[in-house]
Design a protein around this motif. Structure first.
Motif, PDB file in Angstrom:
ATOM      1  N   ARG A 114      -0.310  -6.137   3.287  1.00  0.00           N
ATOM      2  CA  ARG A 114      -0.127  -6.616   1.918  1.00  0.00           C
ATOM      3  C   ARG A 114      -1.322  -6.165   1.088  1.00  0.00           C
ATOM      4  O   ARG A 114      -2.463  -6.441   1.469  1.00  0.00           O
ATOM      5  CB  ARG A 114      -0.064  -8.149   1.857  1.00  0.00           C
ATOM      6  CG  ARG A 114       1.066  -8.801   2.605  1.00  0.00           C
ATOM      7  CD  ARG A 114       2.343  -8.941   1.779  1.00  0.00           C
ATOM      8  NE  ARG A 114       3.486  -9.077   2.696  1.00  0.00           N
ATOM      9  CZ  ARG A 114       4.004 -10.245   3.100  1.00  0.00           C
ATOM     10  NH1 ARG A 114       3.533 -11.361   2.629  1.00  0.00           N
ATOM     11  NH2 ARG A 114       5.013 -10.276   3.950  1.00  0.00           N
ATOM     12  N   ALA A 115      -1.048  -5.492  -0.015  1.00  0.00           N
ATOM     13  CA  ALA A 115      -2.139  -5.039  -0.901  1.00  0.00           C
ATOM     14  C   ALA A 115      -2.447  -6.100  -1.938  1.00  0.00           C
ATOM     15  O   ALA A 115      -2.545  -5.815  -3.123  1.00  0.00           O
ATOM     16  CB  ALA A 115      -1.741  -3.725  -1.559  1.00  0.00           C
ATOM     17  N   GLU A 116      -2.577  -7.350  -1.490  1.00  0.00           N
ATOM     18  CA  GLU A 116      -2.864  -8.429  -2.422  1.00  0.00           C
ATOM     19  C   GLU A 116      -4.359  -8.707  -2.461  1.00  0.00           C
ATOM     20  O   GLU A 116      -5.006  -8.811  -1.432  1.00  0.00           O
ATOM     21  CB  GLU A 116      -2.126  -9.707  -1.989  1.00  0.00           C
ATOM     22  CG  GLU A 116      -0.714  -9.755  -2.514  1.00  0.00           C
ATOM     23  CD  GLU A 116       0.122 -10.789  -1.786  1.00  0.00           C
ATOM     24  OE1 GLU A 116      -0.448 -11.779  -1.294  1.00  0.00           O
ATOM     25  OE2 GLU A 116       1.345 -10.569  -1.691  1.00  0.00           O
ATOM     26  N   ALA A 151      -5.466  -7.840   4.394  1.00  0.00           N
ATOM     27  CA  ALA A 151      -4.591  -6.745   3.977  1.00  0.00           C
ATOM     28  C   ALA A 151      -3.782  -6.208   5.153  1.00  0.00           C
ATOM     29  O   ALA A 151      -2.698  -5.652   4.979  1.00  0.00           O
ATOM     30  CB  ALA A 151      -5.435  -5.630   3.368  1.00  0.00           C
ATOM     31  N   PHE A 171       0.851  -1.186   0.000  1.00  0.00           N
ATOM     32  CA  PHE A 171       0.000   0.000   0.000  1.00  0.00           C
ATOM     33  C   PHE A 171       0.888   1.238   0.000  1.00  0.00           C
ATOM     34  O   PHE A 171       1.904   1.288   0.689  1.00  0.00           O
ATOM     35  CB  PHE A 171      -0.876   0.044   1.250  1.00  0.00           C
ATOM     36  CG  PHE A 171      -2.014  -0.932   1.227  1.00  0.00           C
ATOM     37  CD1 PHE A 171      -3.120  -0.709   0.430  1.00  0.00           C
ATOM     38  CD2 PHE A 171      -1.969  -2.081   2.005  1.00  0.00           C
ATOM     39  CE1 PHE A 171      -4.175  -1.610   0.412  1.00  0.00           C
ATOM     40  CE2 PHE A 171      -3.011  -2.992   1.988  1.00  0.00           C
ATOM     41  CZ  PHE A 171      -4.121  -2.756   1.188  1.00  0.00           C
TER      42      PHE A 171
END
Lengths: 464, 464
Positions: free
Chosen positions: B232-234, B243, B175
């Motif tokens: 995590r921006a997955e 996230a 992010f």
């Protein structure tokens, strides 16, 4: 052969000589001679170094060892010898020294004293200096003391969200969190950024406080606390502000303002007493190097009764003060740092709670007092720092809370869940926010907040 | 009159009858009758409710009290009576009930069992249900047990930065953190976003790991740990990814891989034993409602020796497995969840460390083994979860580390400080990352990570 640690040796105060021990650690200094040299070894477990006596007659690699650069790593085998007449209580007479790792000669932390400014550029190395070792050790111990204080009392630790779609109390500038490609932002038909394309399908920010979500948990667990990071995107270049800091935010149900003040006072005293037991060497070093009054000030804090005065009385005291302030004082103004410090440093010379602030200068969630113009808020002011803790009884009456949300210009829909916490079981409750870095400044005597954070984030600074 | 708490009453197992006590709390249920009613009171301090006996003859406001909505708040005065033949060991016979606060009749958590899916939409209220009370109480206790484990061993707690200008291990989507106005982004002369106008004068992200900055502190304090949020921006829509999550990342200097495995095993067992002592009612409730094998599984974990196998051997075992996997297995592939679970659930039926993974599939900072093709990495796999912990010995040799930084395609200038940690005192050291939510899933039997986080953040979800 037994591997020993400095921490245990200093605690146990070894009385048996001729113990053969092994130690590993970093070379802090070497005073070298042709036949005998002295190596100060730090193994990381204690602020204090262990003196290792190197003898040319004893060590095959004597010449190599005494030429080691500072911060090289070694494994020492040797015998403990008591040295009751020396500065240190014991030393190790080495029978073997193995060089584990070299250090480059350009190591920036040579023996001479470095300025805190310089050391800020070496944030990855500065914990290797005695002063920062002490500061960050105290930070760690204080964090644990805070957890232990609350856990012993049955409080539940809550990890409130860091990424938030609300603007919390409408307080201050927030950092935006985004997964969009800034060079190719999606736009709406009117040409503004289309936040529905965001990762969270809306705009999000970094939290400024975990209080509101924490309240939800307090109304289930009775007593809760957060301990996590918070953020302000304020372009402040003071010694007391950073963009990223840690906060402790307890919330207590069935608890009014007066009860809350007792908990705050107990907490501060608990942390100091914990450090007095666990961090004597560190407090002594900081008293010697940073703030000569540190230990005296901390002791006085644990034995004093914190003063409680109303905002009204604080204003009177400030108006009667024999000094002039930069910011003039009248009923209704927010207190500035100079006012806060005058009250706790000059008038009372100990921590002071100021309670019952004008409603207009405090956040919407604070409980309106019966006078209709003040709220049940309390700020704790401490010598050397000013405001250390801010707290309040929370407005639990749904109708008044609705009104205050509207007056604050907040979007009622966003706060519906917060109102519902009251609609489904109205409960008196209170809570406060303690800025962890400000507490560490108070506990260490450090005067710049950048020097109590491992890797500080301030305007223009986000290294490492 | 003495105010008592449910926690203390259950712990003390009151043997004295006729004690007059006061309690405050929330109405959980009322079974009402014309002359006698039973109110289940929860005061937040314990999972278990206190049965309050209401008698029409005794209480002036009997009719009002028995009509209270669920979750209203009351103050009860009454006498403790032992009830050895009933389900609960004691009850309170009320002599007075004061209604403190009402609750609206549309309270969403009525008596019937709600689905976890529905309760996710009520994240601010779900800790009031028994199951989520248990989950979040265990989360709090486990967090403290982790702190206590490390503090007892002299580890220093380090708050590594959340906002970072590095992309850490080059791992996964990050992010972005920004203070710019997205609708009016400043541009460079070539038309791309001018990050020098940012708050930090450069582009910044939310951290994915505190490991690298933590290593700097381990090389001063010997043993350190972090415990904080990571991101995590997955765009993962699984039951195991969020996230925003919390991680524990210890780093130990003068510590090799084998020693690190012992510390991991001790930590997991320590946390379970702590819960066995402190969270019996919660573990029993979760065993009853969520996972019938929970207590059995946790006990087995504390008494088993964790298995240690090489990646080579893991591949052999998987290739010989009497089942087919979705992802085919050969030397060099990363292990998938199905492989991990086969190893710990089917082959060993207990936690398994897999060590010495191919260098090509692991992060640049892991130490190259003498075989030149594997690294000293270790993943801990546990039944029901798969990978719980990932760790490694760190590459301490500056030249090999430089090479690995280049091979990973990272910018050497950004990692100069990290290299310098080695240049200024080469030290063997090791560390691991424990995903806190995965641990809580293991400890509670909950199967969706959204149900072990107070207010979860997943794609499209950032409410409250």
């Amino acid at each position: 052969m037994k591997e020993v640690f400095a921490r245990d040796l200093f605690q146990a105060k070894p009385t048996t000589i001729d113990q053969l021990v092994t130690m590993t650690g970093w070379v802090k200094t070497i005073r070298s001679g042709a036949h005998v040299s002295f190596l100060e070894l730090n193994d990381g477990t204690d602020l204090r170094n262990i003196q290792v006596v190197l003898s040319a007659a004893e060590l095959e690699n004597y010449q190599a060892v005494i030429k080691l650069n500072l911060s090289a790593t070694v494994k020492v085998v040797g015998q403990i010898a008591l040295t009751p007449k020396a500065a240190q209580p014991f030393e190790i007479q080495a029978t073997a020294v193995e060089v584990l790792g070299q250090a480059a000669a350009d190591y920036p932390l040579q023996k001479k004293q470095h300025s805190f400014e310089f050391l800020r550029t070496q944030a990855h190395l500065r914990p290797r200096t005695a002063t920062f070792y002490a500061v960050f050790k105290i930070r760690s111990l204080a964090a644990f003391a805070i957890h232990q204080f609350f856990q012993e009392r049955g409080y539940v630790y809550v990890n409130t969200p860091i990424i938030t779609s609300s603007d919390s109390e409408g307080a201050g500038e927030m950092f935006k969190v985004s997964a969009l490609d800034f060079d190719h932002l999606p736009l709406t038909s009117t040409g503004t950024v289309d936040f529905s394309k965001e990762f969270f399908k809306k705009a999000t920010n970094l939290t400024v406080s975990g209080q509101l979500p924490d309240e939800g948990f307090a109304l289930a667990f009775r007593n809760t606390y957060t301990f996590g990071p918070a953020f302000r995107a304020e372009d402040s270049h003071t010694t007391r502000h950073t963009a990223e800091f840690w906060m402790i935010e307890p919330e207590m149900a069935f608890c009014d303002l007066a009860e809350m003040l007792q908990i705050e006072e107990q907490l501060i005293k608990y942390v100091i007493n914990y450090l007095m037991t666990k961090a004597q060497p560190e407090l002594m070093l900081l008293t010697e190097k940073v703030d000569a009054d540190l230990i005296k000030k901390l002791k006085a804090t644990t034995t004093s009764d914190f003063e409680v005065i109303s905002y009204d009385h604080a204003i009177e005291l400030l108006q009667q003060a024999p000094q002039t302030f930069t910011y003039p004082v009248k009923w209704g103004v927010a207190l500035q740092s100079e006012h806060e410090r005058y009250l706790c440093e000059e008038v009372y010379q100990r921590p002071v709670f100021v309670i019952n602030y004008p409603e207009a200068i405090k956040a919407f969630y604070m409980r309106r007092n019966d006078d209709g113009k003040t709220v049940a808020a309390a700020d704790l002011l401490v010598p050397g720092i000013g405001e250390l803790v801010g707290g309040s009884q929370r407005e639990e009456r749904p109708q008044i809370l609705s009104e205050k949300i509207a007056t604050a210009g907040l979007n009622p829909a966003e706060y519906q869940w917060y109102l519902d916490l009251r609609r489904y079981g109205e409960t008196s409750h209170s809570g406060f926010g303690l800025g962890f870095e400000r507490l560490i400044m108070f506990l260490t005597g450090m005067t710049n907040i950048r020097d109590v954070i491992p890797y500080p984030r301030t305007p223009g600074e986000a290294e490492f």
